[in-house]
Motif scaffolding. Sequence first.
Motif, mmCIF file in Angstrom:
data_model
loop_
_atom_site.group_PDB
_atom_site.id
_atom_site.type_symbol
_atom_site.label_atom_id
_atom_site.label_comp_id
_atom_site.label_asym_id
_atom_site.label_seq_id
_atom_site.Cartn_x
_atom_site.Cartn_y
_atom_site.Cartn_z
ATOM 1 N N MET A 218 0.856 -1.170 0.000
ATOM 2 C CA MET A 218 0.000 0.000 0.000
ATOM 3 C C MET A 218 0.901 1.232 0.000
ATOM 4 O O MET A 218 1.659 1.456 0.928
ATOM 5 N N ASP A 219 0.797 2.011 -1.024
ATOM 6 C CA ASP A 219 1.617 3.216 -1.088
ATOM 7 C C ASP A 219 0.741 4.456 -0.879
ATOM 8 O O ASP A 219 -0.453 4.363 -0.606
ATOM 9 N N ILE A 220 1.326 5.612 -1.004
ATOM 10 C CA ILE A 220 0.652 6.870 -0.720
ATOM 11 C C ILE A 220 -0.547 7.115 -1.638
ATOM 12 O O ILE A 220 -1.539 7.716 -1.244
ATOM 13 N N ASN A 221 -0.470 6.639 -2.868
ATOM 14 C CA ASN A 221 -1.583 6.836 -3.799
ATOM 15 C C ASN A 221 -2.822 6.050 -3.382
ATOM 16 O O ASN A 221 -3.946 6.514 -3.593
ATOM 17 N N LEU B 95 -8.259 6.261 -0.948
ATOM 18 C CA LEU B 95 -9.179 5.957 0.139
ATOM 19 C C LEU B 95 -9.679 7.233 0.813
ATOM 20 O O LEU B 95 -10.846 7.320 1.199
ATOM 21 N N GLY B 96 -8.802 8.214 0.955
ATOM 22 C CA GLY B 96 -9.204 9.500 1.524
ATOM 23 C C GLY B 96 -10.241 10.198 0.656
ATOM 24 O O GLY B 96 -11.196 10.789 1.158
#
Length: 60
Positions: free
Chosen positions: A1-4, A9-10
């Motif tokens: 799971m990376d920042i993207n 999800l945000g």
Amino acid sequence: MDINDVRGLGTIFALIAFLGIIAWAYSSSRKTRFEDDADMIFKDEQIAQRTSDAEREKND
């Protein structure tokens, strides 16, 4: 799971929250309350008018 993935999800969470607020604001059970709140300023003016009329009659 990376920042993207976190950003995605945000974004989904923000969209769900926004749609929930819209559904809450436009629900029919809240319509009368919001209409009363919208008319509040006019009710204040009517009260102020009656008060000033009563003061004028008192002074006459």
